[in-house]
Structures are given as structure tokens and as C-alpha cells.
Design a protein around this motif. Structure first.
Motif, PDB file in Angstrom:
ATOM      1  N   ARG A 141       6.848 -12.200 -22.566  1.00  0.00           N
ATOM      2  CA  ARG A 141       7.633 -13.439 -22.560  1.00  0.00           C
ATOM      3  C   ARG A 141       6.860 -14.587 -21.914  1.00  0.00           C
ATOM      4  O   ARG A 141       6.962 -15.739 -22.330  1.00  0.00           O
ATOM      5  CB  ARG A 141       8.954 -13.209 -21.816  1.00  0.00           C
ATOM      6  N   SER A 142       6.067 -14.255 -20.884  1.00  0.00           N
ATOM      7  CA  SER A 142       5.347 -15.312 -20.160  1.00  0.00           C
ATOM      8  C   SER A 142       4.192 -15.884 -20.972  1.00  0.00           C
ATOM      9  O   SER A 142       3.770 -17.013 -20.739  1.00  0.00           O
ATOM     10  CB  SER A 142       4.812 -14.772 -18.838  1.00  0.00           C
ATOM     11  N   GLY A 143       3.635 -15.083 -21.881  1.00  0.00           N
ATOM     12  CA  GLY A 143       2.489 -15.542 -22.679  1.00  0.00           C
ATOM     13  C   GLY A 143       1.144 -15.184 -22.087  1.00  0.00           C
ATOM     14  O   GLY A 143       0.095 -15.458 -22.676  1.00  0.00           O
ATOM     15  N   ILE A 144       1.118 -14.547 -20.909  1.00  0.00           N
ATOM     16  CA  ILE A 144      -0.143 -14.161 -20.272  1.00  0.00           C
ATOM     17  C   ILE A 144      -0.788 -13.024 -21.070  1.00  0.00           C
ATOM     18  O   ILE A 144      -0.093 -12.290 -21.781  1.00  0.00           O
ATOM     19  CB  ILE A 144       0.135 -13.734 -18.798  1.00  0.00           C
ATOM     20  N   ARG A 145      -2.120 -12.891 -20.990  1.00  0.00           N
ATOM     21  CA  ARG A 145      -2.780 -11.706 -21.555  1.00  0.00           C
ATOM     22  C   ARG A 145      -2.657 -10.599 -20.518  1.00  0.00           C
ATOM     23  O   ARG A 145      -2.906 -10.841 -19.325  1.00  0.00           O
ATOM     24  CB  ARG A 145      -4.250 -12.002 -21.847  1.00  0.00           C
ATOM     25  N   ALA A 146      -2.299  -9.395 -20.956  1.00  0.00           N
ATOM     26  CA  ALA A 146      -1.987  -8.366 -19.967  1.00  0.00           C
ATOM     27  C   ALA A 146      -2.456  -6.987 -20.390  1.00  0.00           C
ATOM     28  O   ALA A 146      -2.411  -6.640 -21.562  1.00  0.00           O
ATOM     29  CB  ALA A 146      -0.479  -8.348 -19.706  1.00  0.00           C
ATOM     30  N   VAL A 147      -2.945  -6.233 -19.402  1.00  0.00           N
ATOM     31  CA  VAL A 147      -3.200  -4.798 -19.558  1.00  0.00           C
ATOM     32  C   VAL A 147      -2.185  -4.136 -18.639  1.00  0.00           C
ATOM     33  O   VAL A 147      -2.254  -4.298 -17.421  1.00  0.00           O
ATOM     34  CB  VAL A 147      -4.643  -4.443 -19.133  1.00  0.00           C
ATOM     35  N   MET A 148      -1.207  -3.457 -19.229  1.00  0.00           N
ATOM     36  CA  MET A 148      -0.061  -2.980 -18.450  1.00  0.00           C
ATOM     37  C   MET A 148      -0.111  -1.456 -18.323  1.00  0.00           C
ATOM     38  O   MET A 148      -0.046  -0.737 -19.318  1.00  0.00           O
ATOM     39  CB  MET A 148       1.247  -3.407 -19.137  1.00  0.00           C
ATOM     40  N   GLY A 149      -0.203  -0.963 -17.079  1.00  0.00           N
ATOM     41  CA  GLY A 149      -0.367   0.471 -16.837  1.00  0.00           C
ATOM     42  C   GLY A 149       0.921   1.163 -16.405  1.00  0.00           C
ATOM     43  O   GLY A 149       1.488   0.820 -15.362  1.00  0.00           O
ATOM     44  N   GLN A 150       1.380   2.117 -17.218  1.00  0.00           N
ATOM     45  CA  GLN A 150       2.546   2.920 -16.808  1.00  0.00           C
ATOM     46  C   GLN A 150       2.103   3.875 -15.693  1.00  0.00           C
ATOM     47  O   GLN A 150       1.149   4.624 -15.831  1.00  0.00           O
ATOM     48  CB  GLN A 150       3.079   3.701 -18.009  1.00  0.00           C
ATOM     49  N   GLY A 151       2.815   3.811 -14.568  1.00  0.00           N
ATOM     50  CA  GLY A 151       2.449   4.584 -13.384  1.00  0.00           C
ATOM     51  C   GLY A 151       2.753   6.070 -13.521  1.00  0.00           C
ATOM     52  O   GLY A 151       3.750   6.461 -14.134  1.00  0.00           O
ATOM     53  N   ILE A 152       1.861   6.893 -12.938  1.00  0.00           N
ATOM     54  CA  ILE A 152       2.064   8.348 -12.914  1.00  0.00           C
ATOM     55  C   ILE A 152       1.796   8.850 -11.505  1.00  0.00           C
ATOM     56  O   ILE A 152       0.761   8.548 -10.903  1.00  0.00           O
ATOM     57  CB  ILE A 152       1.097   9.057 -13.887  1.00  0.00           C
ATOM     58  N   ILE A 153       2.756   9.630 -10.946  1.00  0.00           N
ATOM     59  CA  ILE A 153       2.524  10.358  -9.699  1.00  0.00           C
ATOM     60  C   ILE A 153       3.167  11.733  -9.847  1.00  0.00           C
ATOM     61  O   ILE A 153       4.027  11.926 -10.710  1.00  0.00           O
ATOM     62  CB  ILE A 153       3.123   9.640  -8.458  1.00  0.00           C
ATOM     63  N   ASP A 154       2.759  12.678  -8.970  1.00  0.00           N
ATOM     64  CA  ASP A 154       3.231  14.064  -9.109  1.00  0.00           C
ATOM     65  C   ASP A 154       4.573  14.337  -8.436  1.00  0.00           C
ATOM     66  O   ASP A 154       5.008  15.470  -8.394  1.00  0.00           O
ATOM     67  CB  ASP A 154       2.181  15.033  -8.547  1.00  0.00           C
ATOM     68  N   PHE A 155       5.180  13.301  -7.863  1.00  0.00           N
ATOM     69  CA  PHE A 155       6.511  13.535  -7.280  1.00  0.00           C
ATOM     70  C   PHE A 155       7.515  12.600  -7.952  1.00  0.00           C
ATOM     71  O   PHE A 155       7.106  11.681  -8.669  1.00  0.00           O
ATOM     72  CB  PHE A 155       6.495  13.415  -5.747  1.00  0.00           C
ATOM     73  N   PRO A 156       8.814  12.862  -7.749  1.00  0.00           N
ATOM     74  CA  PRO A 156       9.797  12.020  -8.449  1.00  0.00           C
ATOM     75  C   PRO A 156       9.574  10.540  -8.149  1.00  0.00           C
ATOM     76  O   PRO A 156       9.345  10.165  -7.001  1.00  0.00           O
ATOM     77  CB  PRO A 156      11.137  12.503  -7.872  1.00  0.00           C
ATOM     78  N   SER A 157       9.632   9.711  -9.191  1.00  0.00           N
ATOM     79  CA  SER A 157       9.399   8.270  -9.027  1.00  0.00           C
ATOM     80  C   SER A 157      10.630   7.525  -9.538  1.00  0.00           C
ATOM     81  O   SER A 157      11.507   8.130 -10.164  1.00  0.00           O
ATOM     82  CB  SER A 157       8.145   7.873  -9.812  1.00  0.00           C
ATOM     83  N   PRO A 158      10.706   6.216  -9.302  1.00  0.00           N
ATOM     84  CA  PRO A 158      11.909   5.484  -9.706  1.00  0.00           C
ATOM     85  C   PRO A 158      12.239   5.620 -11.198  1.00  0.00           C
ATOM     86  O   PRO A 158      13.407   5.617 -11.575  1.00  0.00           O
ATOM     87  CB  PRO A 158      11.569   4.029  -9.360  1.00  0.00           C
ATOM     88  N   ASP A 159      11.224   5.753 -12.052  1.00  0.00           N
ATOM     89  CA  ASP A 159      11.524   5.817 -13.495  1.00  0.00           C
ATOM     90  C   ASP A 159      11.387   7.227 -14.058  1.00  0.00           C
ATOM     91  O   ASP A 159      11.475   7.420 -15.269  1.00  0.00           O
ATOM     92  CB  ASP A 159      10.652   4.826 -14.286  1.00  0.00           C
ATOM     93  N   CYS A 160      11.186   8.226 -13.174  1.00  0.00           N
ATOM     94  CA  CYS A 160      10.990   9.585 -13.682  1.00  0.00           C
ATOM     95  C   CYS A 160      11.321  10.587 -12.579  1.00  0.00           C
ATOM     96  O   CYS A 160      10.462  10.900 -11.744  1.00  0.00           O
ATOM     97  CB  CYS A 160       9.520   9.712 -14.137  1.00  0.00           C
ATOM     98  N   SER A 161      12.583  11.058 -12.579  1.00  0.00           N
ATOM     99  CA  SER A 161      13.002  11.954 -11.493  1.00  0.00           C
ATOM    100  C   SER A 161      12.343  13.325 -11.626  1.00  0.00           C
ATOM    101  O   SER A 161      12.215  14.054 -10.653  1.00  0.00           O
ATOM    102  CB  SER A 161      14.527  12.085 -11.477  1.00  0.00           C
TER     103      SER A 161
END
Ligand SMILES: [Zn+2]
Length: 445
Positions: A141-161
Motif C-alpha cells: 500500500r505504501s509503494g515502497i520496494r520491499a523484501v519481506m521475510g516471514q519469521g521462523i522460530i522453534d517455539f510458539p510465536s504470535p502467528d504460529c502456536s
């Protein structure tokens, strides 16, 4: 249709090109790409533009590249400061994230950061966080050029219990954004102390298969060095090298606690590095061996890191901090010269992200990601040397006009499409809910 027509002519500018400063210069943009760069006297013979941009008194720079942030964390800016990395992360940030990070907060927090970055001349950002789908929507929406990284960790995270579901979330994310012209999906494994070697290897294999940037924090603080030694009997650089994920297409962030042999391993791997001097100073993480990395030919870009650990996202500030930090650290004013630092903020960052052929310099064939800096200001007068002025005297507030792919997003310090008041209002609302319901969780409020 007149095929000779160019979309935009930026005229009467001082243009910063790979060959030096072009006084009385002009740049023509066609279909989002830099078409011609030359002197005004030649530009009179160029094809007629559909739009002209008068750049008298201004300096045209390549758009700056922020190689590392967690943009959504603007909602936590100023929440907990003046703490060690471990205490800040474990006692404050992780609990706050568990409670308040969701699709809504990530969207508005990221959009606020994109506004902050664009208005200070950042045209490309590399991000890593949770709910990255919402973050990517904000970037789009902002129009910026972006490289967007989906986060991964080995314990429950806000978007992946359930961490076993993380690969499915990442695949879905990569699928959704794979063909977007400006928003590139990426995989962000948080660090070797939060991701097992198996997680790193599998995530890296997926990134390779999809031609996506693989991002990871590396050797940020002494605590990480102790933990990796205890767990694996190796230093973080050797451990990460042993997993096989250090390759071209990988971005290693921070790279502070590395010895000579690890620097050689990193240099021969072809991986890029993100240097975040202000975050490193604020969290007292240490001083990254950037002159040694540059001497070895490693592509190094500058990063702000997330706004909860910096606390702004202004690459002009990072340029000045990078130049000053390494000088005082070595007691040598000749290291990290202004031209080297200005180069890191644009072309260095582009190369570190694998975009070195597309952005990072003003020359024909590259994308028209351009920034006009208002030079008609007391603190920028007189002008002898562009890099000195940009690194030691200018600030993000001097940015006047910004375009990405030739599309003007900020003109005369005003956003063309975005309602900044609405964005700030939404983030203020999020702050109220954080403050109201978190005093029992976060002691500092
Ligand atoms: Zn970070």
C-alpha cells in the motif's frame, strides 16, 4: 501513441552518479526505469516528457536501502529501553509480542514504518517479522520496494502456536507474493539460538528452491556466543557455516562477534551482511568488524533494525553513526570514509539483498528509485563534497521528494497517496490497548 515519450524528466538537478556529481544534470524516466542521465544542455534534445520535475537547488540521490528492520515493531517504540539484549528481548519484547502482535498491529505498525522510511529517503526495505502477509500488504500500500521475510522460530510465536505448522505458513506466504513487481517474499529464521540446525537447513532449502532471500541474525551479542558454544561446542559463525546456509542469497544480520577465520568463511560464502550500528550501540552488542568485511569484498549494507531497538528508521542517522563509530572504536579517523558509507547505504545494501543489478545507483537501465534532497538549507551550505555533506551534515528531514519505479510517492515532503494522519491515529489506538492491558505483563509501563 508517441513511443518516444518519456514519463518524467527531472531537470536542473545535481545528480549523484557512479562517476561523480553531475552539476546541471537531468534524468529521464521511462516506464519506471532510468532511461537517460546527462547534462541539461543535452537534455533539450531528449524525447518530450509527459511530466517535468524542477529540481533546482536539489541533489538527486539513488534511493537508500534499509537492509534490516522489523517494521511492525514501531508499535513498541520506546516501550523498554536502556536494557541488555537478553533482558530487553526475554522480559519485555517477547511477552509484549505474545500478547499484542496480530494481523491488525502488524499492518498498521508496518505502514507507519514505511511512511517514516519513505519520508527519509529509504526506497527499499528488507523486513523480517511475524504475520508477514499483513506486513507485505502494508508495504504494498505504501509503494515502497520491499523484501519481506516471514519469521521462523522453534517455539510458539504470535502467528504460529505450533512450530510444526511454520513451513506451511511460509509456503503459503511465498506463493502469494512470488509474482509481485515490488514486494518480494523472503524467509527470516530469527537466529541459531532460536532455530535448530534442522529448521535452518529446511528453511534455507525452501528459500533456495523459490529464489527467495534467506535472512538470519548472526553473532549479535556475547550471550549468543555463550549459548551456541554450550549447545554446539562452536562459535556462532562456525556453527552457521556448518549448517550450509551461508551462501549467495543469504543475508547475515549484525555479524559482530566473528574472529578472523569466521570472517574468511563469511567472505568466501558469498552471503551479504547487514550492519546496524545504532542498534548495536544502543543494546551494547559490540562493534561489527565492517572494515574487515569490506576489505574482504563482502557486500555490506546498512540497516536500522526494528524501531523498538533503535528507535528511528532514518538511514541518514545510520550513515553518520557508522562513520563515527568505527573511527572512535579504532582511534583512526581514516576508516569508514564518507564515500564508503554513502555507497553502503545505496549500492552496498542493494548488493547485500541480491538487487545489485536493479537498484542502488543512478544509471540507465536501473529502476527509477530516486530521492531529491533539498540542499538549499543552512546546514548544507556550501557544498564541496556530496558524500561528506550526506554522511556528516544531512538528515532524513532534508528529503524533499521520493519515487519508486518512477512513481512519485512523496512530493515536497507530502505523501501523494497515503493518509499519514489516519495511519498515526491507528497506531496511537494500538498503544492505548498495549498500555491499558499490559501493566501486569510489562513492568516498565
Ligand atoms: Zn533484528
Amino acid at each position: 501513441m508517441n513511443h518516444n515519450l518519456v514519463d518524467l524528466l527531472i531537470h536542473d538537478a545535481s545528480v549523484w552518479t557512479p562517476g561523480g556529481l553531475l552539476v546541471d544534470g537531468a534524468v529521464a524516466v521511462r516506464r519506471g526505469i532510468i532511461d537517460r542521465v546527462g547534462l541539461m544542455r543535452d537534455a533539450h534534445h531528449w524525447p518530450e516528457p509527459s511530466r517535468r520535475l524542477d529540481a533546482r537547488g536539489m541533489l538527486l540521490l539513488p534511493g537508500l536501502v534499509n537492509t534490516h528492520t522489523h517494521a511492525a515493531m514501531s508499535v513498541f517504540r520506546g516501550l523498554a529501553d536502556d536494557l541488555s539484549l537478553e533482558e530487553w528481548l526475554r522480559k519485555h519484547i517477547f511477552p509484549a509480542e505474545a500478547r499484542f502482535v496480530n494481523v491488525e498491529t502488524v499492518y498498521w505498525g508496518t505502514l507507519l514504518s514505511c511512511v517514516e522510511m519513505l519520508r527519509t529517503g529509504i526506497t527499499t526495505v528488507c523486513d523480517g517479522y511475524f504475520f508477514e502477509d499483513a506486513a507485505a500488504e502494508a508495504a504494498e500500500r505504501s509503494g515502497i520496494r520491499a523484501v519481506m521475510g516471514q519469521g521462523i522460530i522453534d517455539f510458539p510465536s504470535p502467528d504460529c502456536s505450533d512450530p510444526s505448522r511454520a513451513p506451511a505458513i511460509v509456503r503459503q506466504f511465498l506463493d502469494r507474493w512470488k509474482d509481485h513487481p515490488r514486494v518480494k517474499p523472503s524467509i527470516f529464521c530469527h537466529a541459531s539460538y532460536t532455530c535448530s540446525p534442522e529448521t535452518l537447513k529446511k528453511s534455507h532449502a525452501l528459500a533456495r528452491e523459490r529464489n527467495a532471500l534467506f535472512q538470519i541474525h548472526l553473532a549479535e551479542g556475547p550471550g549468543e556466543v555463550d549459548q551456541i558454544r554450550r549447545q554446539y561446542g562452536l562459535t556462532p559463525g562456525r556453527h552457521l557455516h556448518g549448517t550450509g546456509v551461508l551462501e549467495p542469497g543469504t543475508l547475515a544480520v549484525h555479524c559482530i562477534h566473528l574472529d578472523e577465520e569466521e570472517l574468511d568463511l563469511l567472505a568466501s560464502s558469498g552471503a551479504g551482511v547487514s550492519h546496524c550500528p545504532e542498534s548495536n550501540m544502543k543494546l551494547a552488542s559490540g562493534v561489527a568488524p565492517v572494515p574487515e568485511l569490506l576489505r574482504r569484498g563482502v557486500p555490506v549494507g546498512l540497516g536500522t533494525d526494528g524501531p523498538a531497538s533503535n528507535n528511528d528508521q532514518d538511514l541518514f542517522g545510520e550513515m553518520r553513526s557508522a562513520a563515527l563509530l568505527h573511527k572512535v572504536h579504532r582511534m583512526d579517523p581514516t576508516v569508514m570514509s564518507a564515500p564508503q558509507v554513502l555507497d553502503m547505504a545505496a549500492m552496498g545494501g542493494a548488493r547485500a539483498l541480491g538487487l545489485g543489478d536493479e537498484i542502488g545507483a543512478i544509471e540507465p537501465g536501473r529502476r527509477a528509485d530516486l530521492v531529491l534532497v533539498d540542499m538549499d538549507r543552512p546546514h548544507l551550505t556550501p557544498l564541496y563534497h556530496v558524500p561528506s555533506q550526506m554522511v556528516y551534515a544531512a538528515s532524513g528531514a532534508d528529503v524533499h521528494t521520493v519515487m519508486v519505479d518512477g512513481e512519485i510517492l512523496l512530493e515536497n515532503r507530502r505523501f501523494v497517496h497515503l493518509d499519514v494522519d489516519e495511519i498515526m491515529e491507528n497506531v496511537r489506538k494500538i498503544k492505548k490497548s498495549v498500555k491499558k492491558s499490559s501493566s501486569s505483563v510489562i513492568g516498565v509501563l
